[in-house]
Design a protein around this motif. Structure first.
Motif, PDB file in Angstrom:
ATOM      1  N   ILE A  29       0.872  -1.329  -0.131  1.00 11.52           N
ATOM      2  CA  ILE A  29       0.039  -0.081   0.051  1.00 11.52           C
ATOM      3  C   ILE A  29       1.030   1.277  -0.043  1.00 11.52           C
ATOM      4  N   SER A  30       2.135   1.197   0.980  1.00  8.48           N
ATOM      5  CA  SER A  30       2.877   2.331   0.947  1.00  8.48           C
ATOM      6  C   SER A  30       3.276   2.486  -0.823  1.00  8.48           C
ATOM      7  N   ALA A  31       3.818   1.571  -1.256  1.00 10.70           N
ATOM      8  CA  ALA A  31       4.562   1.993  -2.397  1.00 10.70           C
ATOM      9  C   ALA A  31       3.373   2.304  -3.808  1.00 10.70           C
ATOM     10  N   SER A  32       2.241   1.587  -3.590  1.00 10.10           N
ATOM     11  CA  SER A  32       1.084   1.847  -4.433  1.00 10.10           C
ATOM     12  C   SER A  32       0.499   3.267  -4.363  1.00 10.10           C
ATOM     13  N   ALA A  33       0.264   3.730  -3.094  1.00 10.64           N
ATOM     14  CA  ALA A  33      -0.291   5.100  -2.750  1.00 10.64           C
ATOM     15  C   ALA A  33       0.563   6.123  -2.782  1.00 10.64           C
ATOM     16  N   LYS A  34       1.927   5.741  -2.802  1.00 14.85           N
ATOM     17  CA  LYS A  34       3.069   6.705  -2.540  1.00 14.85           C
ATOM     18  C   LYS A  34       2.879   7.541  -1.456  1.00 14.85           C
ATOM     19  N   ILE A  35       2.743   6.662  -0.403  1.00 13.56           N
ATOM     20  CA  ILE A  35       2.980   7.422   1.113  1.00 13.56           C
ATOM     21  C   ILE A  35       3.839   6.744   1.975  1.00 13.56           C
ATOM     22  N   SER A  36       4.392   7.477   2.893  1.00 11.17           N
ATOM     23  CA  SER A  36       5.174   6.402   3.812  1.00 11.17           C
ATOM     24  C   SER A  36       4.710   5.600   4.397  1.00 11.17           C
ATOM     25  N   ALA A  38       4.901   5.269   7.946  1.00 11.69           N
ATOM     26  CA  ALA A  38       4.033   5.639   8.826  1.00 11.69           C
ATOM     27  C   ALA A  38       2.694   6.280   8.549  1.00 11.69           C
ATOM     28  N   GLU A  39       2.383   6.659   7.256  1.00 13.66           N
ATOM     29  CA  GLU A  39       1.001   7.260   6.674  1.00 13.66           C
ATOM     30  C   GLU A  39       0.360   5.888   6.804  1.00 13.66           C
ATOM     31  N   ALA A  40       1.076   4.794   6.058  1.00 17.44           N
ATOM     32  CA  ALA A  40       0.156   3.744   5.764  1.00 17.44           C
ATOM     33  C   ALA A  40      -0.212   2.944   7.063  1.00 17.44           C
TER      34      ALA A  40
END
Length: 392
Positions: A29-36, A38-40
């Motif tokens: 999810i972190s890679a796909s949504a381009k979020i850190s 911590a955010e994931a």
């Protein structure tokens, strides 16, 4: 055993898999949504807070409604939440999906246990609830690694679609098989919460909260532990979850027998002590083991961690029931809320720590929370003995 309990357990399997599979989906999810990371991880925090807060509130609102209808409503909302997550194109959409799934999963869990009790004779009620809760154990052992594997092979959105399909199948079967007119218990939110004031209840809930906080500061971030900490490919995360899940089955099965021999309080203390040791060992492996050994050793640690970790919930539940047996129907939902408040805080603390320190430090954070839980347990046990109550 009433076969309808099996489908309630399958529903518990589906609704619980979302919570435990997140550790395997986090890097994806972190890679796909381009979020850190911590955010994931905050997605798990939101899910857990929604579960913890929503369960007592919704249980109060729907307390007098036919259990069959409430179960159907909860599963419909849960399916919708998974579909929303799979279709979401933004971080805010994922957050909204977690809120829907968390509140629906909590409502299903509390209602399914009440329905299991209603479907069983008085001398088989404990066994009926245990059968439903067995779905949660299987979610750890099978659902989480299977969901993570699906995510790695077909994308994390496919995992949510798989869980939604399973929940829809359960909904269809339970709607056809559950009888009409399974009545609930109408209690106000104040009546549900005021039980905290009974001697021994609040310290027990605090122990649950602290233990789950420490546990999920690490469990939620198995992915970063594997990839960043031990240098393993993300495809190995399902294997980690599988080994952890096998340990959970062993721990859950042996907990009842060991509690009968040692006493529930002593077993909780041993579980907390063992968990602290495993967490410190985890940190040592990631800090000092050679790179070619860190991955295998991390996976090997998952088995004893699963065993020790899943000895805790049944023994802790037994302690809480022993404190006020006549209020078990009220203290058990509060214990579940304490668990999910702990999961929420743990996932948040772990995410914040990863922004400041390497993954190895998560083991130290988990150990500190468990040490605090051990201190609360020791203090509350001494206080209970001064009142003349002998804890189990």
């Amino acid at each position: 055993m009433d076969r309808r309990l099996i489908w309630l357990a399958v529903g518990a399997f589906a609704t619980s898999t979302v919570a435990f599979v997140f550790a395997g989906l986090l890097p994806l999810i972190s890679a796909s949504a381009k979020i850190s990371i911590a955010e994931a991880g905050r997605l798990m925090t939101v899910f857990s807070l929604s579960y913890a807060i929503g369960t007592p509130i919704l249980s109060t609102l729907f307390g007098a409604v036919d259990r069959r209808r409430v179960i159907a409503l909860a599963l419909l909302c849960f399916i919708a939440g998974n579909a929303l997550a799979a279709a979401s194109g933004s971080y805010l959409g994922l957050l909204g999906a977690q809120i829907v799934m968390g509140t629906a999963a909590g409502l299903f869990a509390s209602t399914a246990q009440a329905a299991a009790i209603a479907l069983s004779s008085p001398d088989h009620r404990a066994r009926a609830v245990s059968a439903v809760l067995g779905g949660t154990t299987l979610a750890v052992a099978i659902g989480a690694p299977l969901g993570a594997l699906i995510g790695n092979l077909a994308g994390w959105r496919s995992t949510y679609l798989f869980i939604a399909a399973l929940a829809f199948f359960c909904l269809a079967v339970l709607w056809l098989r559950l009888p009409h007119g399974i009545s609930g218990v109408k209690l106000s939110l104040k009546e549900r919460v005021m039980v905290i004031g009974r001697p021994g209840v609040l310290p027990s809930l605090v122990v649950t909260f602290l233990y789950l906080t420490g546990g999920f500061a690490v469990i939620c971030y198995f992915g970063p532990l594997a990839t960043q900490g031990a240098g393993m490919p993300v495809a190995m995360v399902p294997a980690m979850l599988l080994v952890f899940g096998l340990g959970a089955i062993i721990g859950n099965y042996s907990s009842g027998q060991l509690a009968d021999r040692l006493g529930a309080t002593r077993l909780v203390a041993l579980s907390l002590t063992g968990f602290i040791a495993v967490c410190l060992l985890l940190t040592a492996v990631l800090e000092f083991a050679p790179s070619h050994l860190a991955g295998p050793l991390l996976i090997a640690l998952m088995l004893p961690w699963g065993i020790i970790g899943w000895m805790f919930p049944p023994a802790q539940a037994s302690r809480l029931v022993a404190v006020a047996p006549e209020l078990a129907s009220l203290t058990m939902p509060l214990n579940v809320s304490a668990m999910y408040f702990g999961i929420a805080l743990g996932s948040f603390v772990g995410g914040q720590a990863l922004e400041l320190a390497p993954p190895a430090e998560l083991g130290l954070i988990a150990a500190v929370f468990s040490l605090a839980a051990l201190g609360v347990l020791a203090a509350s046990t001494r206080q209970a003995r001064r009142r003349g109550f002998q804890p189990g």
